[in-house]
Design a protein around this motif. Structure first.
Motif, PDB file in Angstrom:
ATOM      1  N   LEU A 286      -3.519   5.091  -0.477  1.00  0.00           N
ATOM      2  CA  LEU A 286      -4.376   5.242   0.831  1.00  0.00           C
ATOM      3  C   LEU A 286      -4.567   6.572   1.075  1.00  0.00           C
ATOM      4  CD1 LEU A 286      -4.294   3.402   4.696  1.00  0.00           C
ATOM      5  CD2 LEU A 286      -3.822   5.836   3.930  1.00  0.00           C
TER       6      LEU A 286
ATOM      7  N   GLY B 101      -4.520  -3.639  10.451  1.00  0.00           N
ATOM      8  CA  GLY B 101      -5.817  -4.340   9.947  1.00  0.00           C
ATOM      9  C   GLY B 101      -5.713  -5.156   9.226  1.00  0.00           C
ATOM     10  N   ARG B 102      -4.768  -5.443   8.520  1.00  0.00           N
ATOM     11  CA  ARG B 102      -4.289  -6.526   7.531  1.00  0.00           C
ATOM     12  C   ARG B 102      -4.063  -7.423   8.077  1.00  0.00           C
ATOM     13  NH1 ARG B 102      -3.418  -4.015   1.374  1.00  0.00           N
ATOM     14  NH2 ARG B 102      -5.189  -3.240   1.726  1.00  0.00           N
TER      15      ARG B 102
ATOM     16  N   GLY C 208       1.262   5.193   0.797  1.00  0.00           N
ATOM     17  CA  GLY C 208       0.359   6.866   1.572  1.00  0.00           C
ATOM     18  C   GLY C 208       0.779   7.606   1.069  1.00  0.00           C
TER      19      GLY C 208
ATOM     20  N   VAL D 257       0.961  -1.638  -0.219  1.00  0.00           N
ATOM     21  CA  VAL D 257      -0.050  -0.320  -0.055  1.00  0.00           C
ATOM     22  C   VAL D 257       0.756   1.577  -0.371  1.00  0.00           C
ATOM     23  CG1 VAL D 257      -1.396   1.089   1.093  1.00  0.00           C
ATOM     24  CG2 VAL D 257      -1.999  -0.866   1.413  1.00  0.00           C
TER      25      VAL D 257
ATOM     26  N   LEU E  41      -0.808   4.311   7.729  1.00  0.00           N
ATOM     27  CA  LEU E  41      -0.402   2.452   7.065  1.00  0.00           C
ATOM     28  C   LEU E  41      -0.183   1.809   8.070  1.00  0.00           C
ATOM     29  CD1 LEU E  41       2.518   4.416   4.146  1.00  0.00           C
ATOM     30  CD2 LEU E  41      -0.359   2.898   3.870  1.00  0.00           C
TER      31      LEU E  41
ATOM     32  N   ARG F 208      -1.815   1.692   9.963  1.00  0.00           N
ATOM     33  CA  ARG F 208      -3.695   1.020  10.642  1.00  0.00           C
ATOM     34  C   ARG F 208      -3.610  -0.213   9.931  1.00  0.00           C
ATOM     35  NH1 ARG F 208      -4.580   6.764  11.534  1.00  0.00           N
ATOM     36  NH2 ARG F 208      -4.633   7.195  13.858  1.00  0.00           N
ATOM     37  N   GLU F 209      -3.605   0.063   8.753  1.00  0.00           N
ATOM     38  CA  GLU F 209      -3.986  -0.619   7.931  1.00  0.00           C
ATOM     39  C   GLU F 209      -2.732  -1.949   7.675  1.00  0.00           C
ATOM     40  OE1 GLU F 209      -6.139  -1.537   4.423  1.00  0.00           O
ATOM     41  OE2 GLU F 209      -5.668   0.442   5.592  1.00  0.00           O
TER      42      GLU F 209
END
Length: 367
Positions: free
Chosen positions: A74, A89-90, A55, A53, A83, A85-86
């Motif tokens: 993002l 979260g993943r 950002g 990802v 990022l 948090r991403e």
């Protein structure tokens, strides 16, 4: 884009070896190296499963779409924490971060993200990857070497034009010469000078990193020019020392000594060469002539997206050279109150002879 993807795969292999689930890259030069992004706010979440990802914030949405079209985007003003948090979260359990770049406040913000996740039952940890990306950047790929060649060619051409048109003459000031040299590099396609151009004449040439001032060039003086051009983000670095008018015997003697030391340093470059030994090859020439105390800095350094990067070639250096490294060789002898000489080239270490990128003659030029 293929080249950037190859670089990310190399970092992914490093992350996998270190048993990391993701790496958060925040140093903008490292972000550029891995993605091609040139804006002022960007970060990369590189995941070992390949679902990366990128950002940035709303100012760069269009630019990111153009420069980084192959990575999920993002958009969030708080780019780094978003990022993080991403990543959590993943399902990233171990997240690498660039400890040499992140501020104390930045680290606390990341720790806060992980604390919030822990409160919700998700456990993750941060671990430093130190200079993992810089370690990849030490060996240049073909695209990088091409950019370095073009940067060096711009600097060569700018100096040649300046000398041919008589701009290096008594009566002009160091500042005037430096500004004109910078302007010519820009006109020839440089994005910017590699660093603050050094123009040092007379006794000022004995100061290794003298900043140009209103001192006028005078007949019979040394004139030291240390400068470079930035092309596609890559920096060149070259120093040439000239004499305005007739050279005195002592000037020729010092110049020939530094030229011999520089040749010895260049000859010592090779795959597997210890950086301390390379430094010694040049330093010993100067010391044998009784001027060891007049050579106070290292022999050279790596050059690329930064003007000074690994490897360091000096008495305090560590490691060996590898094919594809871009380095400088720049011995000097500085005689306080009289003048100094430095001769510097940018070169690429190869399996054979090093490739010389700065092609301006190293013969003592008397103008």
């Amino acid at each position: 884009m293929v080249r950037y993807a190859e670089r990310r795969e190399r970092l992914r292999a490093t992350a996998t070896e270190r048993e990391l689930d993701a790496v958060l890259v925040t140093n903008l030069l490292n972000v550029r190296y891995l993605t091609g992004f040139t804006g002022s706010n960007g970060a990369l979440l590189l995941r070992t499963d390949g679902t990366d990802v990128f950002g940035t914030d709303g100012r760069y949405t269009t630019q990111a779409g153009t420069q980084v079209p192959d990575i999920e985007l993002l958009v969030d003003r708080a780019t780094v924490t978003a990022l993080a948090r991403e990543a959590v979260g993943r399902g990233a359990g171990r997240i690498g971060y660039e400890s040499h770049h992140l501020t104390v406040d930045g680290l606390r913000a990341l720790e806060s993200v992980l604390a919030d996740a822990a409160a919700g039952g998700t456990v993750a940890e941060l671990t430093s990857v130190q200079r993992a990306v810089e370690a990849l950047r030490v060996v240049k790929d073909d695209d990088e070497v091409d950019a370095l060649r073009r940067a060096c060619a711009v600097a060569d051409a700018a100096l040649a034009e300046l000398a041919a048109e008589g701009a290096l003459r008594p009566g002009r000031t160091e500042l005037q010469v430096g500004r004109e040299l910078d302007a010519r590099m820009l006109a020839m396609g440089a994005e910017a000078p590699s660093f603050e151009t050094i123009v040092a004449t007379g006794a000022n040439s004995a100061v290794p990193h003298h900043r140009p001032d209103s001192t006028e060039l005078r007949a019979g003086d040394f004139l030291k020019l240390d400068f470079g051009a930035t092309v596609d983000g890559y920096h060149s670095d070259m120093t040439r020392t000239l004499v305005l008018g007739e050279a005195a015997d002592w000037q020729r003697e010092v110049y020939e000594l530094v030229a011999a030391a520089q040749a010895a340093g260049r000859a010592a470059l090779g795959v597997g060469a210890d950086v301390v030994a390379v430094d010694a090859a040049a330093r010993d020439v100067i010391a044998a002539a009784g001027h060891g105390g007049h050579f106070p800095h290292g022999l050279g350094h790596g050059v690329g997206l930064e003007i000074h990067e690994a490897p360091g070639i000096g008495q305090l250096g560590a490691g060996t050279l590898a094919a594809g490294m871009a380095v400088t060789v720049e011995p000097g002898v500085y005689l306080p109150g009289h003048g100094g000489v430095r001769i510097e080239d940018t070169l690429i270490v190869t399996d054979d002879e090093p490739e010389l990128l700065t092609l301006t003659s190293k013969e003592l030029l008397v103008l």
